[in-house]
Design a protein around this motif. Sequence first.
Motif, PDB file in Angstrom:
ATOM      1  N   ASN A  23       0.942  -1.288  -0.064  1.00 28.27           N
ATOM      2  CA  ASN A  23       0.043   0.019   0.020  1.00 28.27           C
ATOM      3  C   ASN A  23       0.681   1.328  -0.022  1.00 28.27           C
ATOM      4  O   ASN A  23       0.305   2.263  -0.353  1.00 28.27           O
ATOM      5  CB  ASN A  23      -1.023  -0.018   1.422  1.00 28.27           C
ATOM      6  CG  ASN A  23      -2.292  -0.574   0.876  1.00 28.27           C
ATOM      7  OD1 ASN A  23      -2.432  -1.156  -0.281  1.00 28.27           O
ATOM      8  ND2 ASN A  23      -3.218  -0.994   1.915  1.00 28.27           N
ATOM      9  N   THR A  24       2.000   1.231   0.530  1.00 25.04           N
ATOM     10  CA  THR A  24       3.005   2.395   0.674  1.00 25.04           C
ATOM     11  C   THR A  24       3.685   2.779  -0.649  1.00 25.04           C
ATOM     12  O   THR A  24       4.712   3.616  -0.543  1.00 25.04           O
ATOM     13  CB  THR A  24       3.769   2.282   1.875  1.00 25.04           C
ATOM     14  OG1 THR A  24       4.699   1.272   1.750  1.00 25.04           O
ATOM     15  CG2 THR A  24       2.930   2.346   3.029  1.00 25.04           C
ATOM     16  N   ILE A  25       3.807   1.830  -1.542  1.00 28.92           N
ATOM     17  CA  ILE A  25       4.418   1.958  -2.760  1.00 28.92           C
ATOM     18  C   ILE A  25       3.928   2.623  -3.790  1.00 28.92           C
ATOM     19  O   ILE A  25       2.826   2.565  -4.241  1.00 28.92           O
ATOM     20  CB  ILE A  25       4.993   0.468  -3.239  1.00 28.92           C
ATOM     21  CG1 ILE A  25       5.475  -0.220  -2.137  1.00 28.92           C
ATOM     22  CG2 ILE A  25       5.832   0.333  -4.457  1.00 28.92           C
ATOM     23  CD1 ILE A  25       6.837   0.365  -1.474  1.00 28.92           C
ATOM     24  N   ASP A  26       4.626   3.608  -4.483  1.00 31.64           N
ATOM     25  CA  ASP A  26       4.022   4.203  -5.458  1.00 31.64           C
ATOM     26  C   ASP A  26       4.462   3.635  -6.958  1.00 31.64           C
ATOM     27  O   ASP A  26       5.412   3.723  -7.671  1.00 31.64           O
ATOM     28  CB  ASP A  26       4.681   5.785  -5.716  1.00 31.64           C
ATOM     29  CG  ASP A  26       4.379   6.498  -6.938  1.00 31.64           C
ATOM     30  OD1 ASP A  26       3.554   6.105  -7.540  1.00 31.64           O
ATOM     31  OD2 ASP A  26       4.738   7.710  -6.839  1.00 31.64           O
ATOM     32  N   PHE A  27       3.578   2.751  -7.523  1.00 34.09           N
ATOM     33  CA  PHE A  27       3.959   1.944  -8.541  1.00 34.09           C
ATOM     34  C   PHE A  27       3.907   2.716 -10.023  1.00 34.09           C
ATOM     35  O   PHE A  27       4.082   2.100 -10.918  1.00 34.09           O
ATOM     36  CB  PHE A  27       3.052   0.642  -8.727  1.00 34.09           C
ATOM     37  CG  PHE A  27       3.353  -0.211  -7.487  1.00 34.09           C
ATOM     38  CD1 PHE A  27       4.462  -1.145  -7.730  1.00 34.09           C
ATOM     39  CD2 PHE A  27       2.363  -0.342  -6.504  1.00 34.09           C
ATOM     40  CE1 PHE A  27       4.797  -1.915  -6.938  1.00 34.09           C
ATOM     41  CE2 PHE A  27       2.787  -1.495  -5.666  1.00 34.09           C
ATOM     42  CZ  PHE A  27       3.850  -2.220  -5.628  1.00 34.09           C
ATOM     43  N   SER A  28       3.615   3.908  -9.855  1.00 32.71           N
ATOM     44  CA  SER A  28       3.750   4.684 -11.151  1.00 32.71           C
ATOM     45  C   SER A  28       5.186   4.968 -11.363  1.00 32.71           C
ATOM     46  O   SER A  28       5.613   5.441 -12.467  1.00 32.71           O
ATOM     47  CB  SER A  28       3.242   6.169 -11.177  1.00 32.71           C
ATOM     48  OG  SER A  28       3.794   6.926 -10.138  1.00 32.71           O
ATOM     49  N   GLN A  29       6.330   4.730 -10.423  1.00 35.58           N
ATOM     50  CA  GLN A  29       7.654   5.073 -10.423  1.00 35.58           C
ATOM     51  C   GLN A  29       8.438   3.788 -11.144  1.00 35.58           C
ATOM     52  O   GLN A  29       7.689   2.693 -11.105  1.00 35.58           O
ATOM     53  CB  GLN A  29       8.230   5.151  -9.086  1.00 35.58           C
ATOM     54  CG  GLN A  29       7.578   6.532  -8.302  1.00 35.58           C
ATOM     55  CD  GLN A  29       7.833   7.839  -9.111  1.00 35.58           C
ATOM     56  OE1 GLN A  29       8.953   7.946  -9.639  1.00 35.58           O
ATOM     57  NE2 GLN A  29       7.149   8.648  -9.216  1.00 35.58           N
ATOM     58  N   THR A  30       9.590   4.091 -11.618  1.00 41.12           N
ATOM     59  CA  THR A  30      10.536   3.254 -12.389  1.00 41.12           C
ATOM     60  C   THR A  30      11.670   3.130 -11.479  1.00 41.12           C
ATOM     61  O   THR A  30      12.232   3.971 -10.721  1.00 41.12           O
ATOM     62  CB  THR A  30      10.332   2.799 -13.655  1.00 41.12           C
ATOM     63  OG1 THR A  30      10.801   4.210 -14.066  1.00 41.12           O
ATOM     64  CG2 THR A  30       9.028   2.978 -14.231  1.00 41.12           C
ATOM     65  N   ASN A  32      15.395   3.257  -9.982  1.00 40.57           N
ATOM     66  CA  ASN A  32      15.895   3.404  -8.719  1.00 40.57           C
ATOM     67  C   ASN A  32      14.810   3.842  -7.534  1.00 40.57           C
ATOM     68  O   ASN A  32      15.081   3.480  -6.571  1.00 40.57           O
ATOM     69  CB  ASN A  32      17.123   4.426  -8.687  1.00 40.57           C
ATOM     70  CG  ASN A  32      18.300   3.878  -9.074  1.00 40.57           C
ATOM     71  OD1 ASN A  32      18.698   2.387  -9.228  1.00 40.57           O
ATOM     72  ND2 ASN A  32      19.328   4.495  -9.885  1.00 40.57           N
ATOM     73  N   THR A  33      14.138   4.808  -8.292  1.00 43.17           N
ATOM     74  CA  THR A  33      12.963   5.266  -7.259  1.00 43.17           C
ATOM     75  C   THR A  33      12.155   3.966  -6.649  1.00 43.17           C
ATOM     76  O   THR A  33      11.895   4.182  -5.608  1.00 43.17           O
ATOM     77  CB  THR A  33      12.004   6.109  -7.859  1.00 43.17           C
ATOM     78  OG1 THR A  33      12.903   7.416  -8.426  1.00 43.17           O
ATOM     79  CG2 THR A  33      10.922   6.848  -7.104  1.00 43.17           C
ATOM     80  N   LEU A  34      11.607   3.351  -7.653  1.00 39.08           N
ATOM     81  CA  LEU A  34      10.803   2.216  -7.305  1.00 39.08           C
ATOM     82  C   LEU A  34      11.792   0.901  -6.424  1.00 39.08           C
ATOM     83  O   LEU A  34      11.274   0.544  -5.356  1.00 39.08           O
ATOM     84  CB  LEU A  34      10.340   1.463  -8.348  1.00 39.08           C
ATOM     85  CG  LEU A  34       9.338   0.122  -8.284  1.00 39.08           C
ATOM     86  CD1 LEU A  34       8.289   0.307  -7.322  1.00 39.08           C
ATOM     87  CD2 LEU A  34       8.824  -0.460  -9.413  1.00 39.08           C
ATOM     88  N   LYS A  35      12.691   0.786  -6.734  1.00 40.29           N
ATOM     89  CA  LYS A  35      13.710  -0.086  -6.306  1.00 40.29           C
ATOM     90  C   LYS A  35      13.769   0.409  -4.763  1.00 40.29           C
ATOM     91  O   LYS A  35      13.974  -0.326  -3.961  1.00 40.29           O
ATOM     92  CB  LYS A  35      14.949  -0.167  -6.880  1.00 40.29           C
ATOM     93  CG  LYS A  35      16.280  -0.999  -6.169  1.00 40.29           C
ATOM     94  CD  LYS A  35      17.446  -0.909  -7.149  1.00 40.29           C
ATOM     95  CE  LYS A  35      18.395   0.444  -6.788  1.00 40.29           C
ATOM     96  NZ  LYS A  35      19.702   0.291  -7.493  1.00 40.29           N
ATOM     97  N   ASN A  36      14.241   1.805  -4.553  1.00 42.43           N
ATOM     98  CA  ASN A  36      14.304   2.253  -3.237  1.00 42.43           C
ATOM     99  C   ASN A  36      13.127   2.122  -2.372  1.00 42.43           C
ATOM    100  O   ASN A  36      13.369   1.718  -1.214  1.00 42.43           O
ATOM    101  CB  ASN A  36      15.033   3.548  -3.336  1.00 42.43           C
ATOM    102  CG  ASN A  36      16.333   3.691  -3.779  1.00 42.43           C
ATOM    103  OD1 ASN A  36      17.370   2.599  -3.879  1.00 42.43           O
ATOM    104  ND2 ASN A  36      16.728   4.908  -4.466  1.00 42.43           N
ATOM    105  N   GLN A  37      12.064   2.223  -2.636  1.00 48.51           N
ATOM    106  CA  GLN A  37      10.705   2.135  -2.077  1.00 48.51           C
ATOM    107  C   GLN A  37      10.736   0.690  -1.662  1.00 48.51           C
ATOM    108  O   GLN A  37      10.389   0.517  -0.473  1.00 48.51           O
ATOM    109  CB  GLN A  37       9.782   2.608  -2.897  1.00 48.51           C
ATOM    110  CG  GLN A  37       9.550   4.214  -3.036  1.00 48.51           C
ATOM    111  CD  GLN A  37       8.163   4.590  -3.798  1.00 48.51           C
ATOM    112  OE1 GLN A  37       7.271   3.738  -3.979  1.00 48.51           O
ATOM    113  NE2 GLN A  37       8.250   5.562  -4.550  1.00 48.51           N
ATOM    114  N   LEU A  38      10.780  -0.282  -2.564  1.00 52.71           N
ATOM    115  CA  LEU A  38      10.676  -1.656  -2.295  1.00 52.71           C
ATOM    116  C   LEU A  38      11.522  -1.993  -1.251  1.00 52.71           C
ATOM    117  O   LEU A  38      11.467  -2.867  -0.388  1.00 52.71           O
ATOM    118  CB  LEU A  38      10.791  -2.510  -3.531  1.00 52.71           C
ATOM    119  CG  LEU A  38       9.484  -2.311  -4.500  1.00 52.71           C
ATOM    120  CD1 LEU A  38       9.914  -3.260  -5.691  1.00 52.71           C
ATOM    121  CD2 LEU A  38       8.351  -2.791  -3.677  1.00 52.71           C
TER     122      LEU A  38
END
Length: 342
Positions: A23-30, A32-38
């Motif tokens: 729920n806290t992940i912004d899946f519109s990102q790709t 390193n941004t998505l990698k760092n969130q995960l």
Amino acid sequence: MNKFLIALLFPVYCLAQIPAYYNTIDFSQTGNTLKNQLSTLITTTHTNELTYTPEVWDALKQSDLDPDNTNNVFLIYGYNDTDSNNDNDRTRNKNLSCHTTSCDGLWVREHVFPRSLGTPNLEYVGPGADAHHLRAIDSDMNNDRGNNRFADGLGNATVIAGGYFYPGDEWKGDVARMMMYMYLRYPTQCQAVIVGSGSATFSADMPNIFLEWNEEDPVSQYEMNRNTVLQNMQGNRNPFIDNPYLATRIWNGPEAEDKWGLLSNEDFVAENITLYPTLTTGIVYINNAQEAKSYTVYNNVGQLIKSGLTQNSIDLTNYAAGLYFIKISNEYSGKTFRVIKQ
């Protein structure tokens, strides 16, 4: 400004089909941004670090069970239960684990990311006891693999010339997703390029073979079951088992399966809806909604407390002070906002 409050001001995308864990992940990102969130998610939810003995033994006797015969565990890299060679067994009785110095015909614990390749050595705590990359394995197969780096091959598991190891057609996807997890969970200590050989042309920090294996060998029901068992024990999950397409979003390369059927959809990103104020005494307002939208409100432990349709505002006046998650949805996707009720 407090970093926690800054984070509250940014929306995250969330879909009904995406597990609540994300729920806290912004899946519109790709990238390193998505990698760092995960990476942050799987680290902060790793609330229980297992002891190498006895807890990892106990974990593998539950997580590695053969669903067709729960008296047995799968042996990673194994491929044949019918010949006379025990070393390549695919399954074995779960109670035949080795706790002595003589392990022939027994199974031991495989560090799929070899301890000695960690920077520094993984030892037997922390990453060395993280069951998301520990698997039951025949003791002799474990010796054959050693700390050899992975390389591409074909067919069954085998040592490759030059001191490399191919995990086998059945296991290569499992290996890839475990190495991706380890890199996100321990980014400096468990770099994927250290354990995977060959080019890294899709992304400099992820070997091509892992992205290819992730696409070529889809997630099995066994992996999915294992992920849930280990979440119950450690608190965190392997995101690349939940959705292999996350690797494609982060590192490019071959287009892996989108298990949620949404992240690869060109209509994934929702309208430019905003919600304000995120620090409120009662009313929060919706901006840029072109028509009435579905909304759901969850408290900070994930319980649904309110839902409905609105184009203008949501009233939290009668609810207790605290943190809430409000999801505004359209046909394809939605945004989830964090809101503090004062």
